[in-house]
Design an enzyme around this catalytic site. Sequence first.
Site, PDB file in Angstrom:
ATOM      1  N   ASP A   1       0.824  -1.224   0.000  1.00 33.54           N
ATOM      2  CA  ASP A   1       0.000   0.000   0.000  1.00 33.54           C
ATOM      3  C   ASP A   1       0.850   1.264   0.000  1.00 33.54           C
ATOM      4  O   ASP A   1       0.327   2.373  -0.067  1.00 33.54           O
ATOM      5  CB  ASP A   1      -1.012   0.006   1.168  1.00 33.54           C
ATOM      6  N   HIS A   2       2.170   1.079   0.037  1.00 31.50           N
ATOM      7  CA  HIS A   2       3.069   2.246   0.002  1.00 31.50           C
ATOM      8  C   HIS A   2       3.956   2.274  -1.249  1.00 31.50           C
ATOM      9  O   HIS A   2       4.629   3.264  -1.494  1.00 31.50           O
ATOM     10  CB  HIS A   2       3.942   2.278   1.264  1.00 31.50           C
TER      11      HIS A   2
ATOM     12  N   ASP B   1       4.599   3.785   8.461  1.00 28.39           N
ATOM     13  CA  ASP B   1       3.841   2.930   9.371  1.00 28.39           C
ATOM     14  C   ASP B   1       4.722   2.675  10.591  1.00 28.39           C
ATOM     15  O   ASP B   1       5.920   2.405  10.468  1.00 28.39           O
ATOM     16  CB  ASP B   1       3.463   1.608   8.683  1.00 28.39           C
TER      17      ASP B   1
HETATM   18 ZN   LIG Z   1       0.409   0.918   5.376  1.00 28.96          ZN
HETATM   19 ZN   LIG Z   2       2.954  -1.150   6.581  1.00 26.77          ZN
END
Ligand SMILES: [Zn+2]
Ligand SMILES: [Zn+2]
Length: 305
Positions: free
Chosen positions: A66-67, A210
């Site tokens: 997701d990054h 994160d």
């Molecule tokens: Zn994330």
């Molecule tokens: Zn992550």
Amino acid sequence: MQIIFLGTSAGIPTKRRNVSALGLRLENEKEWYLFDCGEATQHQILKTDLSIYNLSKIFITHLHGDHIYGLFGILASKNMQRAISPLEIYAPKGIKELLECVIKYSNLNLHFELKIFEITKKDVLKFEKFKIYTIPLSHSITSYGYVLVENDRPGRFDVQKAKNLGIPEGPLYAKLKNKEIVILEDGRVFDGNDFVGPPKKGKVVIIGGDNDNPLLFKDFNNADLMIHEATFTQKDFDNLEKSYKHTTSKQLAIAAKELGVKKLIITHISPRYDSDERVNELLEEAKKYYKGEVKVAYDFMKVVL
Ligand SMILES: [Zn+2]
Ligand SMILES: [Zn+2]
């Protein structure tokens, strides 16, 4: 500087939010920088006044999908646009092998220079107008936070004052701007220091990856802005069946207070916060513990610092 949130969801995109990405452009600059690049980030960029063509640096916090899954499309599109200016990518170890593999098997013949820098430790990256401090974070895989510290900018030159004193325009103004001593033909002497205002303090922005411990940014108390994940409220986090290496809104707010940051923006929002009411729970929880200005980011939210 201007910051625009290009994706604010955690893990998966939702109808309201795309996955992580944030654009940052310094004042009077054409080039801009990207922090994280979740899937479809290039589609988000198309809806802003930023362009992939002018994107010069990408900072990746960690290699979770997701990054980073948007990187491949951005590379291909920049190439299709015949961009020739180099692109620099800063990311934890593994990014080089990953990108080289994609470039090889998708036969991507890059026309521009791709410079990949792997971050392996707490460090400081020096650029012309700013520095980036890399901060190792606490997450399920190697994750870094980036702290951007803008250089101080020289004070404003008071042109009107020089004109009023009858100092002829031209090279003498350049000398005064440089804080030099200037002697006019009529014998008058001026000190440039009397014409230049105080330097403008560069801004400090914390951009967290994160992380389950926002106090790891302890060296940057009094930052102008802290942008950090709070994936859950404390209440929801306490009821999760499994524990995640993420921060809660309460935990982030307590840290922001302790660090003394001037503004706080919460991002990387779990898809479970799918309505304004639910998002408000994150905000209200944070407000209980942090009394400064706090916001929950949304896609395309702009911040000017
Ligand atoms: Zn994330
Ligand atoms: Zn992550």
